[in-house]
Structure formats: structure tokens, C-alpha cells
Enzyme design. Structure first.
Site, PDB file in Angstrom:
ATOM      1  N   HIS A 137       0.842  -1.203   0.000  1.00 36.07           N
ATOM      2  CA  HIS A 137       0.000   0.000   0.000  1.00 36.07           C
ATOM      3  C   HIS A 137       0.871   1.244   0.000  1.00 36.07           C
ATOM      4  O   HIS A 137       2.094   1.153   0.085  1.00 36.07           O
ATOM      5  CB  HIS A 137      -1.013  -0.015   1.154  1.00 36.07           C
ATOM      6  CG  HIS A 137      -0.423   0.057   2.531  1.00 36.07           C
ATOM      7  ND1 HIS A 137       0.390  -0.928   3.058  1.00 36.07           N
ATOM      8  CD2 HIS A 137      -0.532   1.003   3.515  1.00 36.07           C
ATOM      9  CE1 HIS A 137       0.731  -0.603   4.289  1.00 36.07           C
ATOM     10  NE2 HIS A 137       0.199   0.569   4.593  1.00 36.07           N
ATOM     11  N   HIS A 192       1.383   3.933   1.976  1.00 41.24           N
ATOM     12  CA  HIS A 192       1.942   4.662   3.119  1.00 41.24           C
ATOM     13  C   HIS A 192       3.468   4.750   3.037  1.00 41.24           C
ATOM     14  O   HIS A 192       4.139   3.818   2.591  1.00 41.24           O
ATOM     15  CB  HIS A 192       1.525   4.001   4.440  1.00 41.24           C
ATOM     16  CG  HIS A 192       0.090   4.278   4.796  1.00 41.24           C
ATOM     17  ND1 HIS A 192      -0.646   3.464   5.622  1.00 41.24           N
ATOM     18  CD2 HIS A 192      -0.736   5.289   4.426  1.00 41.24           C
ATOM     19  CE1 HIS A 192      -1.868   3.959   5.757  1.00 41.24           C
ATOM     20  NE2 HIS A 192      -1.949   5.061   5.036  1.00 41.24           N
ATOM     21  N   ASP A 215       5.807   4.525   5.152  1.00 42.89           N
ATOM     22  CA  ASP A 215       6.630   3.515   5.828  1.00 42.89           C
ATOM     23  C   ASP A 215       6.607   2.172   5.080  1.00 42.89           C
ATOM     24  O   ASP A 215       7.081   1.158   5.586  1.00 42.89           O
ATOM     25  CB  ASP A 215       6.207   3.339   7.298  1.00 42.89           C
ATOM     26  CG  ASP A 215       4.788   2.843   7.459  1.00 42.89           C
ATOM     27  OD1 ASP A 215       3.894   3.323   6.733  1.00 42.89           O
ATOM     28  OD2 ASP A 215       4.561   1.968   8.323  1.00 42.89           O
ATOM     29  N   HIS A 216       6.062   2.184   3.851  1.00 44.64           N
ATOM     30  CA  HIS A 216       6.071   0.995   2.993  1.00 44.64           C
ATOM     31  C   HIS A 216       6.642   1.293   1.610  1.00 44.64           C
ATOM     32  O   HIS A 216       6.974   0.368   0.869  1.00 44.64           O
ATOM     33  CB  HIS A 216       4.652   0.418   2.869  1.00 44.64           C
ATOM     34  CG  HIS A 216       4.100   0.031   4.208  1.00 44.64           C
ATOM     35  ND1 HIS A 216       3.991  -1.276   4.624  1.00 44.64           N
ATOM     36  CD2 HIS A 216       3.679   0.795   5.254  1.00 44.64           C
ATOM     37  CE1 HIS A 216       3.529  -1.292   5.866  1.00 44.64           C
ATOM     38  NE2 HIS A 216       3.328  -0.046   6.265  1.00 44.64           N
ATOM     39  N   HIS A 232      -7.496  -0.966   5.528  1.00 44.57           N
ATOM     40  CA  HIS A 232      -6.485  -0.053   6.093  1.00 44.57           C
ATOM     41  C   HIS A 232      -6.308   1.130   5.139  1.00 44.57           C
ATOM     42  O   HIS A 232      -6.327   2.283   5.558  1.00 44.57           O
ATOM     43  CB  HIS A 232      -5.192  -0.828   6.286  1.00 44.57           C
ATOM     44  CG  HIS A 232      -4.035  -0.018   6.767  1.00 44.57           C
ATOM     45  ND1 HIS A 232      -3.991   0.558   8.012  1.00 44.57           N
ATOM     46  CD2 HIS A 232      -2.858   0.311   6.166  1.00 44.57           C
ATOM     47  CE1 HIS A 232      -2.838   1.204   8.152  1.00 44.57           C
ATOM     48  NE2 HIS A 232      -2.143   1.075   7.051  1.00 44.57           N
ATOM     49  N   ASP A 247      -0.147  -4.083   6.099  1.00 46.86           N
ATOM     50  CA  ASP A 247      -0.786  -3.572   7.311  1.00 46.86           C
ATOM     51  C   ASP A 247      -2.255  -4.011   7.394  1.00 46.86           C
ATOM     52  O   ASP A 247      -3.061  -3.363   8.059  1.00 46.86           O
ATOM     53  CB  ASP A 247      -0.741  -2.038   7.360  1.00 46.86           C
ATOM     54  CG  ASP A 247       0.646  -1.505   7.689  1.00 46.86           C
ATOM     55  OD1 ASP A 247       1.558  -2.306   7.928  1.00 46.86           O
ATOM     56  OD2 ASP A 247       0.803  -0.269   7.704  1.00 46.86           O
ATOM     57  N   HIS A 261       4.726  -5.015  10.476  1.00 50.03           N
ATOM     58  CA  HIS A 261       5.071  -4.342  11.732  1.00 50.03           C
ATOM     59  C   HIS A 261       5.214  -5.322  12.887  1.00 50.03           C
ATOM     60  O   HIS A 261       4.488  -6.323  12.958  1.00 50.03           O
ATOM     61  CB  HIS A 261       4.003  -3.304  12.119  1.00 50.03           C
ATOM     62  CG  HIS A 261       3.997  -2.086  11.253  1.00 50.03           C
ATOM     63  ND1 HIS A 261       4.889  -1.057  11.422  1.00 50.03           N
ATOM     64  CD2 HIS A 261       3.223  -1.754  10.196  1.00 50.03           C
ATOM     65  CE1 HIS A 261       4.650  -0.119  10.509  1.00 50.03           C
ATOM     66  NE2 HIS A 261       3.645  -0.516   9.743  1.00 50.03           N
TER      67      HIS A 261
END
Ligand code: ZN
Ligand code: FE
Length: 256
Positions: free
Chosen positions: A57, A59, A61-62, A115, A134, A172
């Protein structure tokens, strides 16, 4: 066919980035590169050449490492067709049922919104490995930032249909706090108590709790059990339909 090699890279405190390597072809995919530096170091350490990035996805942090890794390696970036505008450097747009080959290893794409609206997962069926991003965490699930409870529950049901010996590689290390919440609402669940003990041992030894086994998640993760009579009884939700119960459990976690 050589076994799929999976290398786990902890970054940013609680993110996991994965390298997925086929030794026959030499192809290597990176799942959700939050940052480029540690991925480049790991590739160098392994002597692997990056051929693909697989993004679950949009975001940061990905996807934060996408552009640098693409510039340095010329890799192909694979992401959600529904979310192509938000995946930096996307080359290949995929959706439910599409496949991505890493050498002779094939990942099937699953659309799993909730999400984010365009969240996807990569399931290497023959290797029994699921990269859930996530959407599904060990003993938890992602927050509903863009999707509805109905969408997320449907996404989690897709995962629940996978075999018990599927390894869940989520993005995570949230397992400790997820276990605290799960135990607070489902204290008498024997499978959950066993898993919580295992998590405590792993964390005390400085070990990751990820990947987990899908069978353990089915038995212990409350977000996969919103239609389970014993969990509904424990949470005072007996008689609720699964989507309503799921929404209520997700809400309780949000304010836990
Ligand atoms: Zn996210
Ligand atoms: Fe994340």
C-alpha cells in the site's frame, strides 16, 4: 525448484521489510521498502540483485525507499492498480488474481482494502508465505484509515481461507501490544494464552514474533474471530452479525 529464501530486515523501530530471493534465477523482490539504506546494505551482504519491489500500500513507511532503490538497481515496482497514483515509481499495476513471478516462484495478488482503499497482499502459494502488509498483523489488524469495517472483515476472511501452515509476514512488530488488547477481551482463550507466552519469550530473547502461523492467528487473533461464538460471548456481543462485531472490536482496540 529451489526454496524461496526470505530475509527479514527490521527498520524504523517497528517496521519489517522483506527480501524474497529465488536462487535459481537470482531474482530478488523487496516487499515494502520503508527506507532504501538498510535494504541496499542487506542486498550487498547477501550478494543479491534487486529485480522487483512489491508494495502492499501507499503509506510512506512501505514505499519510502522505492525511488532510490529503483534508481540504483533499475528494479520493477509492482503495486495496486486501484492506488497507482499513490505508489511512487509504479511500473506494473496489479489487482485481485494477478500473479507476479520472482524467478519460478509465483505470488498471487489479493485485494484487501480496509487499512487503505487500495491495499493488496502477495501470497506465494507454493511457499506458503503471505505478505499481508498492514492488513493482518500477528494478533491484530490495521486501522481503518480509508476503508469500512465491512471491507476489512471481507479482506480478513480471504486470509482466513488460507491454510493453517501459511506463514504470515506482516509489516510491523506490533505483536506485544496486540497481545495485551487481545487478552483484555478474550482472557480465557487457551490458544491466545499460549501465543502470548511464546511472544513474551521471543521478545525477551530479542527475537521477532513475525512471521506467525495462520493457524495460530485463526485461533488467537480476535480480528479473525468476529463470528466466533466464544469471542462474542466474552465481549458481550452475542447475537451481533460479524461485521458489527468486528467494527466494535476494532473500535475497542482504537481506544485501548
Ligand atoms: Zn500503513
Ligand atoms: Fe505501516
Amino acid at each position: 525448484m529451489a526454496r524461496l529464501e526470505i530475509h527479514q530486515i527490521p527498520v524504523l523501530g517497528d517496521n519489517y521489510v522483506y527480501l524474497v530471493h529465488d536462487s535459481v534465477s537470482g531474482e530478488t523482490a523487496c516487499v515494502d521498502p520503508a527506507v532504501a539504506g538498510p535494504v541496499r546494505d542487506a542486498l550487498q551482504g547477501k550478494g543479491w540483485r534487486l529485480s522487483h519491489i512489491l508494495n502492499t500500500h501507499h503509506h510512506g513507511d512501505h514505499t519510502g525507499g522505492n525511488m532510490e532503490l529503483k534508481q540504483v538497481t533499475g528494479c520493477t515496482i509492482v503495486g495496486s492498480a486501484a492506488d497507482a497514483a499513490r505508489i511512487p515509481g509504479i511500473d506494473v499495476r496489479v489487482a485481485e488474481g494477478d500473479t507476479v513471478a520472482i524467478g519460478s516462484h509465483v505470488a498471487r495478488v489479493m485485494d484487501v482494502p480496509g487499512h487503505t482503499s487500495g491495499h493488496i497482499a502477495f501470497w506465494f502459494e507454493n511457499s506458503k508465505a503471505l505478505f499481508s502488509g498492514d492488513t493482518l498483523f500477528s494478533l491484530g489488524c490495521g486501522r481503518l484509515f480509508e476503508g469500512s469495517a465491512e471491507q476489512m472483515w471481507a479482506s480478513l476472511l480471504k486470509f482466513r481461507s488460507l491454510a493453517d501452515d501459511t506463514r504470515v509476514y506482516c509489516a510491523h512488530e506490533y505483536t506485544n501490544s496486540n497481545a495485551d488488547f487481545a487478552l483484555s477481551i478474550d482472557p480465557d482463550n487457551a490458544a491466545l494464552n499460549r501465543r502470548a507466552d511464546e511472544i513474551t519469550r521471543l521478545r525477551e530473547a530479542g527475537q521477532p514474533t513475525v512471521p506467525s502461523m495462520m493457524g495460530d492467528e485463526k485461533a488467537a487473533n480476535p480480528f479473525l474471530r468476529a463470528d466466533d461464538d466464544s469471542l462474542l460471548a466474552a465481549t458481550g456481543l452475542t447475537g451481533q452479525d460479524a461485521v458489527s462485531a468486528f467494527a466494535e472490536i476494532r473500535h475497542r482496540k482504537d481506544i485501548f
